[in-house]
Scaffold this motif. Structure first.
Motif, PDB file in Angstrom:
ATOM      1  N   GLU A  87    -136.333 -19.939 -13.798  1.00 43.59           N
ATOM      2  CA  GLU A  87    -134.983 -20.083 -13.250  1.00 43.59           C
ATOM      3  C   GLU A  87    -134.220 -21.177 -13.967  1.00 43.59           C
ATOM      4  O   GLU A  87    -134.602 -22.350 -13.910  1.00 43.59           O
ATOM      5  CB  GLU A  87    -135.104 -20.461 -11.778  1.00 43.59           C
ATOM      6  CG  GLU A  87    -134.508 -19.439 -10.836  1.00 43.59           C
ATOM      7  CD  GLU A  87    -134.808 -19.866  -9.401  1.00 43.59           C
ATOM      8  OE1 GLU A  87    -135.448 -19.080  -8.697  1.00 43.59           O
ATOM      9  OE2 GLU A  87    -134.428 -20.994  -9.037  1.00 43.59           O
ATOM     10  N   LYS A  88    -133.182 -20.780 -14.670  1.00 43.28           N
ATOM     11  CA  LYS A  88    -132.258 -21.718 -15.311  1.00 43.28           C
ATOM     12  C   LYS A  88    -132.987 -22.810 -16.092  1.00 43.28           C
ATOM     13  O   LYS A  88    -132.682 -24.009 -15.947  1.00 43.28           O
ATOM     14  CB  LYS A  88    -131.339 -22.347 -14.266  1.00 43.28           C
ATOM     15  CG  LYS A  88    -130.482 -21.304 -13.590  1.00 43.28           C
ATOM     16  CD  LYS A  88    -129.461 -21.920 -12.673  1.00 43.28           C
ATOM     17  CE  LYS A  88    -128.574 -20.853 -12.086  1.00 43.28           C
ATOM     18  NZ  LYS A  88    -128.213 -21.047 -10.715  1.00 43.28           N
ATOM     19  N   VAL A  89    -133.943 -22.388 -16.893  1.00 43.81           N
ATOM     20  CA  VAL A  89    -134.778 -23.350 -17.609  1.00 43.81           C
ATOM     21  C   VAL A  89    -134.072 -23.878 -18.860  1.00 43.81           C
ATOM     22  O   VAL A  89    -133.478 -23.125 -19.641  1.00 43.81           O
ATOM     23  CB  VAL A  89    -136.141 -22.718 -17.966  1.00 43.81           C
ATOM     24  CG1 VAL A  89    -136.824 -23.459 -19.093  1.00 43.81           C
ATOM     25  CG2 VAL A  89    -137.030 -22.715 -16.729  1.00 43.81           C
TER      26      VAL A  89
ATOM     27  N   VAL B 271    -140.057 -23.207 -13.247  1.00 40.62           N
ATOM     28  CA  VAL B 271    -140.996 -22.150 -13.638  1.00 40.62           C
ATOM     29  C   VAL B 271    -142.054 -22.080 -12.550  1.00 40.62           C
ATOM     30  O   VAL B 271    -142.662 -23.092 -12.201  1.00 40.62           O
ATOM     31  CB  VAL B 271    -141.686 -22.445 -14.996  1.00 40.62           C
ATOM     32  CG1 VAL B 271    -142.726 -21.366 -15.317  1.00 40.62           C
ATOM     33  CG2 VAL B 271    -140.667 -22.557 -16.126  1.00 40.62           C
ATOM     34  N   GLU B 272    -142.249 -20.870 -12.014  1.00 40.72           N
ATOM     35  CA  GLU B 272    -143.297 -20.672 -11.008  1.00 40.72           C
ATOM     36  C   GLU B 272    -144.242 -19.590 -11.485  1.00 40.72           C
ATOM     37  O   GLU B 272    -143.796 -18.539 -11.941  1.00 40.72           O
ATOM     38  CB  GLU B 272    -142.683 -20.201  -9.681  1.00 40.72           C
ATOM     39  CG  GLU B 272    -142.259 -21.327  -8.800  1.00 40.72           C
ATOM     40  CD  GLU B 272    -141.739 -20.819  -7.457  1.00 40.72           C
ATOM     41  OE1 GLU B 272    -141.985 -19.643  -7.112  1.00 40.72           O
ATOM     42  OE2 GLU B 272    -141.078 -21.608  -6.772  1.00 40.72           O
TER      43      GLU B 272
ATOM     44  N   GLY C 157    -130.739 -22.814 -20.047  1.00 39.65           N
ATOM     45  CA  GLY C 157    -130.624 -22.179 -18.728  1.00 39.65           C
ATOM     46  C   GLY C 157    -131.022 -20.724 -18.740  1.00 39.65           C
ATOM     47  O   GLY C 157    -130.225 -19.849 -18.408  1.00 39.65           O
ATOM     48  N   VAL C 158    -132.270 -20.454 -19.127  1.00 42.36           N
ATOM     49  CA  VAL C 158    -132.758 -19.069 -19.167  1.00 42.36           C
ATOM     50  C   VAL C 158    -133.426 -18.727 -17.841  1.00 42.36           C
ATOM     51  O   VAL C 158    -134.177 -19.529 -17.291  1.00 42.36           O
ATOM     52  CB  VAL C 158    -133.786 -18.877 -20.308  1.00 42.36           C
ATOM     53  CG1 VAL C 158    -134.331 -17.445 -20.318  1.00 42.36           C
ATOM     54  CG2 VAL C 158    -133.159 -19.225 -21.652  1.00 42.36           C
TER      55      VAL C 158
ATOM     56  N   ARG D 236    -140.091 -28.785 -19.788  1.00 45.26           N
ATOM     57  CA  ARG D 236    -138.708 -28.361 -19.542  1.00 45.26           C
ATOM     58  C   ARG D 236    -137.921 -29.569 -19.088  1.00 45.26           C
ATOM     59  O   ARG D 236    -138.475 -30.501 -18.494  1.00 45.26           O
ATOM     60  CB  ARG D 236    -138.658 -27.241 -18.524  1.00 45.26           C
ATOM     61  CG  ARG D 236    -139.265 -27.562 -17.183  1.00 45.26           C
ATOM     62  CD  ARG D 236    -139.221 -26.301 -16.342  1.00 45.26           C
ATOM     63  NE  ARG D 236    -139.664 -26.513 -14.998  1.00 45.26           N
ATOM     64  CZ  ARG D 236    -140.914 -26.391 -14.599  1.00 45.26           C
ATOM     65  NH1 ARG D 236    -141.855 -26.081 -15.461  1.00 45.26           N
ATOM     66  NH2 ARG D 236    -141.234 -26.584 -13.337  1.00 45.26           N
ATOM     67  N   THR D 237    -136.628 -29.550 -19.402  1.00 49.76           N
ATOM     68  CA  THR D 237    -135.784 -30.675 -19.040  1.00 49.76           C
ATOM     69  C   THR D 237    -134.964 -30.365 -17.785  1.00 49.76           C
ATOM     70  O   THR D 237    -134.398 -31.259 -17.168  1.00 49.76           O
ATOM     71  CB  THR D 237    -134.842 -31.051 -20.200  1.00 49.76           C
ATOM     72  OG1 THR D 237    -134.195 -29.843 -20.656  1.00 49.76           O
ATOM     73  CG2 THR D 237    -135.616 -31.660 -21.351  1.00 49.76           C
TER      74      THR D 237
END
Ligand code: ATP
Length: 230
Positions: free
Chosen positions: A8-10, A61-62, A22-23, A56-57
Motif C-alpha cells: 500500500e502506497k509504498v 507491506v503485509e 507510492g506503489v 521502505r520509507t
C-alpha cells in the motif's frame, strides 16, 4: 479474507535517490499477478522492498496479514515468500542438491518433488551450480525458492536470456505451480506467455503504479504507452 500480499502506497529510495513513489498492489491466495513496466521503472526495487532487502520509507507491506516493517529478509521469507531473484544467485561452489537442501523448510516441496518438476536437476544433483547452463541455474533458483515451501513465489525476470526450449519449460512449470494453488508475482517481458498465466497485470512507470487490469483489458494503446510494445 485479506490478500496474501498487500502493498500500500509504498515508497523506497537508494540513499537519497527516491525510486518508488507510492506503489500499491495485492496478490491473493492462489492468484498470479504480473508486475510490468519498461526498464528502470522500479520493478526490481519493488520486489526488493517487498522482501525486506530494501527498507521502505513510507507505506505498508503485509504478508499473510502481518506487517513486515523492520523485519530482516529471512524473517519476511518465513512469512511465506519465496524469491527467485534477478540474476539467479545460486551458490556456485555448492552442488545442485546442496543448493536445494540448504534452503529447505518443511512442506510439500523437497528434493524429490522439486526433481519431479525439473528432472534435469535430479540428473545433475552432484554437479556444482557453476557448471550448469543458464537455464539449469534458473531451474535451480526456482527449485531453491520452492524448497522454502512458500505461499507466494516471486520471480524477477526468470526467463531473461534463456533459450526458447528452456523458457518453455519454465513457463510450463509456472502453469503447473499456479494450477496447484501457489500464488505467483512475476516480472517478465513476454506478454504472450504472461497473458495465459496471470490473472492481473500491474504496470509501473517511474516508481508509480499507472495501470491495473486483466490481461484481456490491456489494449494495444495502453501497451504502447506504458510498455513500449508496438
Ligand atoms: P529493469 O527491467 O531494467 O531491471 P526495473 O523496472 O526492475 O528495471 P529497477 O532496477 O527497480 O527497475 O530501478 C528503478 C530505479 O532505481 C532506476 O532509476 C534505477 O537506476 C534505480 N536503481 C536501481 N538499483 C539501484 C541501486 N542499487 N542504487 C541506486 N539506484 C538504483
Amino acid at each position: 479474507m485479506s490478500p496474501l500480499l498487500t502493498v500500500e502506497k509504498v515508497e523506497a529510495a537508494y540513499g537519497v535517490s527516491p525510486a518508488l513513489f507510492g506503489v500499491s498492489l495485492s496478490v491473493g491466495e492462489g492468484e498470479a499477478v504480473a508486475l510490468m513496466g519498461r526498464n528502470g521503472m522500479g520493478k526490481t526495487t519493488m520486489v526488493k522492498t517487498i522482501c525486506g532487502l530494501l527498507p521502505r520509507t513510507a507505506g505498508r507491506v503485509e504478508v499473510a496479514g502481518r506487517d513486515t516493517k523492520g523485519l530482516a529478509p529471512h524473517r519476511v521469507a518465513r512469512l511465506g515468500i519465496g524469491l527467485v531473484p534477478e540474476g539467479r544467485r545460486c551458490f556456485a561452489p555448492l552442488t545442485v542438491e546442496e543448493n536445494l537442501i540448504t534452503a529447505a523448510r518443511p512442506g510439500h516441496w523437497d528434493f524429490s518433488t522439486v526433481s519431479e518438476l525439473f528432472p534435469r536437476l535430479a540428473e545433475r544433483r552432484r554437479q556444482t551450480a557453476r557448471t550448469l547452463s543458464g537455464g539449469e541455474q534458473q531451474m535451480l533458483a526456482i527449485g531453491r525458492a520452492l524448497m522454502t515451501n512458500p505461499r507466494l513465489l516471486i520471480l524477477d525476470e526468470a526467463t531473461e536470456g534463456l533459450a526458447p526450449a528452456i523458457r518453455q519449460e519454465i513457463w510450463r512449470s509456472l502453469h503447473k505451480l499456479k494450477t496447484e494453488g501457489l500464488a505467483i508475482l512475476v516480472i517478465d517481458k513476454s506478454l504472450t506467455e504472461l497473458s495465459t498465466l496471470v490473472d492481473r497485470y500491474v504496470i509501473i512507470e517511474k516508481g508509480e503504479d499507472v495501470w491495473k487490469g486483466k490481461p484481456a483489458e490491456l489494449t494495444a494503446e495502453i501497451a504502447a504507452r506504458h510498455l513500449g510494445v508496438a
